[in-house]
Design a protein around this motif. Structure first.
Motif, PDB file in Angstrom:
ATOM      1  N   SER A  31      49.627  88.450 103.988  1.00 24.86           N
ATOM      2  CA  SER A  31      50.744  89.606 104.165  1.00 24.86           C
ATOM      3  C   SER A  31      52.091  89.157 103.878  1.00 24.86           C
ATOM      4  N   GLY A  32      52.891  90.260 103.642  1.00 28.45           N
ATOM      5  CA  GLY A  32      54.429  90.088 103.352  1.00 28.45           C
ATOM      6  C   GLY A  32      55.001  91.290 103.532  1.00 28.45           C
ATOM      7  N   PHE A  33      56.415  91.233 103.551  1.00 26.57           N
ATOM      8  CA  PHE A  33      57.369  92.355 103.807  1.00 26.57           C
ATOM      9  C   PHE A  33      58.513  92.117 102.740  1.00 26.57           C
ATOM     10  N   LEU A 141      58.423  88.701 127.480  1.00 24.81           N
ATOM     11  CA  LEU A 141      57.956  89.805 128.081  1.00 24.81           C
ATOM     12  C   LEU A 141      58.556  91.218 127.213  1.00 24.81           C
ATOM     13  N   ASP A 142      59.525  90.970 126.000  1.00 22.72           N
ATOM     14  CA  ASP A 142      59.643  91.828 125.295  1.00 22.72           C
ATOM     15  C   ASP A 142      58.454  92.322 124.548  1.00 22.72           C
ATOM     16  N   LYS A 143      58.587  93.906 124.473  1.00 22.83           N
ATOM     17  CA  LYS A 143      57.335  94.358 123.644  1.00 22.83           C
ATOM     18  C   LYS A 143      57.360  94.361 122.219  1.00 22.83           C
ATOM     19  N   VAL A 144      56.353  94.040 121.670  1.00 22.05           N
ATOM     20  CA  VAL A 144      56.446  93.597 120.229  1.00 22.05           C
ATOM     21  C   VAL A 144      55.047  94.310 119.237  1.00 22.05           C
ATOM     22  N   ILE A 145      55.266  94.402 118.054  1.00 22.84           N
ATOM     23  CA  ILE A 145      54.239  94.911 117.365  1.00 22.84           C
ATOM     24  C   ILE A 145      53.779  93.958 116.040  1.00 22.84           C
ATOM     25  N   ALA A 146      52.584  93.484 115.912  1.00 19.45           N
ATOM     26  CA  ALA A 146      52.367  92.575 114.554  1.00 19.45           C
ATOM     27  C   ALA A 146      51.763  93.656 113.758  1.00 19.45           C
ATOM     28  N   VAL A 147      52.112  93.320 112.428  1.00 15.47           N
ATOM     29  CA  VAL A 147      51.521  94.089 111.299  1.00 15.47           C
ATOM     30  C   VAL A 147      51.121  93.274 110.115  1.00 15.47           C
ATOM     31  N   GLY A 148      49.778  93.538 109.594  1.00 12.43           N
ATOM     32  CA  GLY A 148      49.428  92.569 108.527  1.00 12.43           C
ATOM     33  C   GLY A 148      48.103  93.509 108.049  1.00 12.43           C
ATOM     34  N   TYR A 149      47.459  92.704 106.976  1.00 12.92           N
ATOM     35  CA  TYR A 149      46.314  93.006 106.568  1.00 12.92           C
ATOM     36  C   TYR A 149      45.164  92.054 106.816  1.00 12.92           C
ATOM     37  N   PRO A 150      44.509  92.220 107.929  1.00 16.07           N
ATOM     38  CA  PRO A 150      43.376  91.250 108.427  1.00 16.07           C
ATOM     39  C   PRO A 150      42.121  91.237 107.502  1.00 16.07           C
ATOM     40  N   GLY A 151      41.816  90.172 107.418  1.00 15.23           N
ATOM     41  CA  GLY A 151      40.907  89.685 106.239  1.00 15.23           C
ATOM     42  C   GLY A 151      39.516  90.430 106.284  1.00 15.23           C
ATOM     43  N   LEU A 152      39.123  90.704 107.411  1.00 15.73           N
ATOM     44  CA  LEU A 152      37.878  91.459 107.995  1.00 15.73           C
ATOM     45  C   LEU A 152      37.767  92.599 107.094  1.00 15.73           C
TER      46      LEU A 152
END
Length: 210
Positions: A31-33, A141-152
Motif C-alpha cells: 500500500s502507499g499514499f 493511547l492516542d486513537k489511530v486508524i491504519a489504512v491499506g489493501y490487505p492481501g487476502l
C-alpha cells in the motif's frame, strides 16, 4: 491511497534449441499514499525493493515448466541458459481502477536493516494528498486508524473487482513509543494490519502520523 504492485519480466535464451522464453508475472503488492500532488508516493522499501536476480529466482519454476513442455530438463540445461532480460515491473493502482507505472526515486532497506521507507513517483497531477502530522506530539493511547489493501482480498476469489480498489480501515491505539538499536524512533500501534497493508498510512483524528 494506492495499491503498489510489483512483478517480474524475464527473457532467457537456450542455445540448444534456439528458443527465447519470455515470462511475466505479478508477484505481490503493498500500500502507499500520496504526499505530493505531483505524484510522489510513500510506501515501504520492502514493498519496492526487487533485484533482477530475485526476478530470475521468482520465475525459475515457471521457466522449468516451459522447458519441460519443449522436452528439456531444467537441471540439465540451466547452465546453458542466457539471461537476456530480468527486470522488475512497477505499477500503482489508483482507487478509480487506473494503473500507472512508477519509478523508485529513493529507497531504504528492509525493517531490520535500516529505514524501511521508499519514495516512488507516478506521472499524475493534482493527486489528493495526506497531510503529515508531527510524530513528536504522539502520545500513548492516542486513537489511530491504519489504512491499506490487505492481501487476502487480492488472493481470494469471493470478492468482486470493486473490492480490490477499496482500502480497508482498522482502528486501534498508540500502544508504545520505542527506539530501535540504531536510535530510530518507532511508534507501536494496536490497529490490526495484514500482509498487503505494508506502506499504508496510520492516521490520527485529522492527520497522518509522520
Amino acid at each position: 491511497m494506492v495499491r503498489v504492485v510489483i512483478g517480474c519480466s524475464v527473457k532467457a535464451y537456450l542455445p540448444k534449441n534456439g528458443k527465447v522464453y519470455s515470462l511475466k508475472e505479478m508477484i505481490g503488492h503493498g500500500s502507499g499514499f500520496f504526499v505530493n500532488s505531483n505524484g510522489y508516493i510513500v510506501t515501504n522499501a520492502h514493498v519496492t525493493n526487487l533485484t533482477p536476480e530475485e526476478c530470475q529466482q521468482y520465475l525459475l519454476q515457471e521457466l522449468a515448466v516451459k522447458l519441460k513442455d519443449d522436452g528439456e530438463d531444467f537441471d540439465t540445461v540451466k547452465q546453458q541458459l542466457k539471461w537476456i532480460e530480468a527486470k522488475p515491473i512497477y505499477q500503482v493502482k489508483l482507487p478509480n481502477g487506473e494503473s500507472l507505472p512508477f519509478q523508485v526515486l529513493k529507497s531504504g532497506a528492509v525493517f531490520d536493516q535500516g529505514k524501511d521507507v521508499s519514495i516512488i513517483k507516478v506521472d499524475v497531477r493534482n493527486a489528493p494528498v495526506l497531510k503529515l502530522a508531527d510524530s513528536s506530539k504522539v502520545q500513548v493511547l492516542d486513537k489511530v486508524i491504519a489504512v491499506g489493501y490487505p492481501g487476502l482480498i487480492e488472493r481470494s476469489n469471493i470478492f468482486d473487482k470493486k473490492s480490490l480498489l477499496e482500502a480497508t480501515f482498522t482502528s486501534g491505539e498508540i500502544s508504545a513509543l520505542k527506539t530501535l538499536k540504531d536510535n530510530i524512533p518507532v511508534i507501536q500501534v494496536s490497529a490490526p494490519a495484514a500482509p498487503g497493508n505494508s506502506g499504508g498510512p496510520v492516521l490520527n483524528e485529522v492527520k497522518l502520523l509522520a
